[in-house]
Design a protein around this motif. Structure first.
Motif, short mmCIF file in Angstrom:
data_model
loop_
_atom_site.label_atom_id
_atom_site.label_comp_id
_atom_site.label_asym_id
_atom_site.label_seq_id
_atom_site.Cartn_x
_atom_site.Cartn_y
_atom_site.Cartn_z
N ALA A 28 68.01 34.62 19.47
CA ALA A 28 67.47 35.97 19.65
C ALA A 28 68.53 37.03 19.95
O ALA A 28 68.22 38.22 19.96
CB ALA A 28 66.42 35.97 20.78
N HIS A 29 69.77 36.59 20.19
CA HIS A 29 70.82 37.59 20.48
C HIS A 29 72.21 36.99 20.29
O HIS A 29 72.61 36.07 21.01
CB HIS A 29 70.68 38.12 21.91
CG HIS A 29 71.63 39.22 22.24
ND1 HIS A 29 71.29 40.55 22.13
CD2 HIS A 29 72.93 39.20 22.65
CE1 HIS A 29 72.33 41.30 22.47
NE2 HIS A 29 73.33 40.50 22.79
N CYS A 30 72.94 37.51 19.30
CA CYS A 30 74.33 37.10 19.11
C CYS A 30 75.09 38.28 18.51
O CYS A 30 74.49 39.32 18.20
CB CYS A 30 74.43 35.88 18.20
SG CYS A 30 73.61 36.08 16.60
N HIS A 31 76.39 38.11 18.40
CA HIS A 31 77.25 39.19 17.86
C HIS A 31 78.02 38.61 16.68
O HIS A 31 79.15 38.14 16.85
CB HIS A 31 78.19 39.70 18.95
CG HIS A 31 77.47 40.31 20.10
ND1 HIS A 31 77.05 41.62 20.09
CD2 HIS A 31 77.06 39.79 21.27
CE1 HIS A 31 76.42 41.88 21.24
NE2 HIS A 31 76.40 40.78 21.97
N LEU A 32 77.40 38.60 15.52
CA LEU A 32 78.02 37.95 14.36
C LEU A 32 79.27 38.67 13.88
O LEU A 32 80.12 38.06 13.24
CB LEU A 32 77.00 37.81 13.22
CG LEU A 32 75.83 36.87 13.51
CD1 LEU A 32 74.88 36.81 12.32
CD2 LEU A 32 76.30 35.46 13.87
N GLY A 62 69.34 48.28 20.18
CA GLY A 62 69.97 47.48 21.24
C GLY A 62 71.39 47.09 20.84
O GLY A 62 71.75 47.26 19.68
N GLU A 63 72.19 46.57 21.74
CA GLU A 63 71.79 46.46 23.09
C GLU A 63 72.08 47.77 23.83
O GLU A 63 73.15 48.35 23.69
CB GLU A 63 72.46 45.27 23.78
CG GLU A 63 73.99 45.26 23.65
CD GLU A 63 74.58 43.96 24.19
OE1 GLU A 63 74.83 43.89 25.39
OE2 GLU A 63 74.78 43.03 23.40
N ILE A 64 71.11 48.19 24.61
CA ILE A 64 71.21 49.43 25.37
C ILE A 64 70.81 49.13 26.81
O ILE A 64 70.20 48.10 27.08
CB ILE A 64 70.29 50.52 24.77
CG1 ILE A 64 68.81 50.09 24.79
CG2 ILE A 64 70.73 50.87 23.35
CD1 ILE A 64 67.83 51.17 24.35
N LEU A 111 64.64 41.55 27.56
CA LEU A 111 65.71 41.55 28.55
C LEU A 111 66.71 40.49 28.12
O LEU A 111 66.51 39.29 28.34
CB LEU A 111 65.15 41.28 29.94
CG LEU A 111 64.16 42.32 30.47
CD1 LEU A 111 63.52 41.85 31.77
CD2 LEU A 111 64.83 43.68 30.66
N HIS A 112 67.78 40.95 27.48
CA HIS A 112 68.79 40.04 26.93
C HIS A 112 69.64 39.46 28.05
O HIS A 112 69.98 40.17 28.99
CB HIS A 112 69.60 40.81 25.87
CG HIS A 112 71.07 40.70 25.96
ND1 HIS A 112 71.73 39.53 25.70
CD2 HIS A 112 72.01 41.61 26.26
CE1 HIS A 112 73.03 39.75 25.85
NE2 HIS A 112 73.22 40.98 26.20
N CYS A 113 69.94 38.16 27.95
CA CYS A 113 70.80 37.48 28.93
C CYS A 113 70.38 37.81 30.36
O CYS A 113 71.20 38.16 31.19
CB CYS A 113 72.25 37.89 28.70
SG CYS A 113 73.43 36.91 29.61
N SER A 122 72.22 32.78 22.19
CA SER A 122 73.57 32.23 22.41
C SER A 122 74.49 33.29 23.03
O SER A 122 75.43 32.96 23.72
CB SER A 122 74.17 31.75 21.09
OG SER A 122 74.44 32.86 20.24
N ASP A 123 74.22 34.56 22.73
CA ASP A 123 75.14 35.67 23.04
C ASP A 123 76.55 35.36 22.54
O ASP A 123 77.54 35.84 23.11
CB ASP A 123 75.15 36.03 24.54
CG ASP A 123 75.63 37.46 24.79
OD1 ASP A 123 75.66 38.26 23.83
OD2 ASP A 123 76.01 37.77 25.93
N ALA A 124 76.64 34.55 21.48
CA ALA A 124 77.94 34.19 20.91
C ALA A 124 78.63 35.44 20.38
O ALA A 124 77.96 36.34 19.90
CB ALA A 124 77.74 33.19 19.77
#
Ligand SMILES: [Zn+2]
Length: 243
Positions: free
Chosen positions: A9-13, A91-93, A151-153, A198-200
């Motif tokens: 649901a949230h990563c930085h490719l 997002g992310e904000i 609500l990320h991470c 993952s927030d990778a």
């Protein structure tokens, strides 16, 4: 959604190396104008990648004339990025008081956050929230809007996560890092309110590390990994309106 094994649901490719696993649904996230554009290109190149575009609080506090830049950056989101058909959230904000110590830095973050909540309203998109040491403030501001939010991470108190989930429009995203309070959060919320991330490459190394978050949720909730994979995938797809 049967085509996917699970969702990150949230990563930085834009910052990840390596080939994407076609069995994972990826929600990649921008945090600056530049990274929004890089993530847009990756989403356009891959069927299983969707993107969030926004200006993070850490980015906002760097610019004294944030209002001037923001007009241009938000325009790019509302036109070129939205027109791609791949934009699923703003997002992310949010607010990050861990990094913003001065009143001025906090003011810049606040300006940027509220402006983008208005943008999300205008585009009828949900928002992905980054909050650090400012969970209560973020949720207070979100009360003035009727936007769905993730609500990320999430690293705040479980009571606050419960209050957010109680609004009926929040998801809490679990990263692959164990902590006592996170265990309480996972235990307190119904599976329908949780997603895995993952927030990778920052927390996990790659998007496949969202599986570690899924296993953690399964263990805490005493459910099968397969069930948690399927439910968090469904929650992610429904929240971001991905068919
Ligand atoms: Zn992130």
């Amino acid at each position: 959604m049967a085509v996917y094994s699970f969702a990150d649901a949230h990563c930085h490719l834009d910052s990840c190396a390596g080939i994407l696993d076609p069995s994972i649904l990826h929600i990649t996230s921008g945090y600056s104008h530049q990274s929004n554009l890089l993530n847009l290109r990756i989403a356009q190149e891959h069927q299983n990648v969707y993107l969030c575009a926004g200006i993070s609080p850490q980015e906002a506090m760097k610019h004294k004339e944030i209002k001037v830049y923001l007009a241009e950056w938000e325009e790019a989101i509302a036109s070129k990025i939205a027109d791609s058909g791949k934009l699923v959230a703003i997002g992310e904000i949010g607010l990050d008081y861990h990094w913003a110590k001065s009143q001025e830095e906090r003011f810049l973050q606040h300006e940027c956050f509220v402006s983008q909540l208005q943008l999300a309203e205008r585009l009828s998109l949900p928002v992905v929230i980054h909050s650090r040491d400012a969970e209560q403030e973020c949720i207070d501001i979100l009360q003035n809007f009727s936007l769905p939010f993730m609500l990320h991470c999430y690293s705040g108190k479980h009571s606050l996560a419960e209050a957010a989930a109680g609004t009926g429009r929040a998801l809490v995203s679990v990263p692959p890092v164990k902590s006592k309070e996170r265990k309480r959060v996972v235990r307190a919320l119904p599976l329908e309110r949780l997603v895995a991330e993952s927030d990778a490459p920052y927390l996990g190394k790659s998007p496949s590390d969202a599986l570690a978050s899924i296993k953690m949720i399964a263990e805490i909730k005493q459910e099968s990994v397969e069930k948690v994979k399927a439910q968090t995938l469904l929650n992610t797809a429904q929240f971001f309106k991905i068919r």
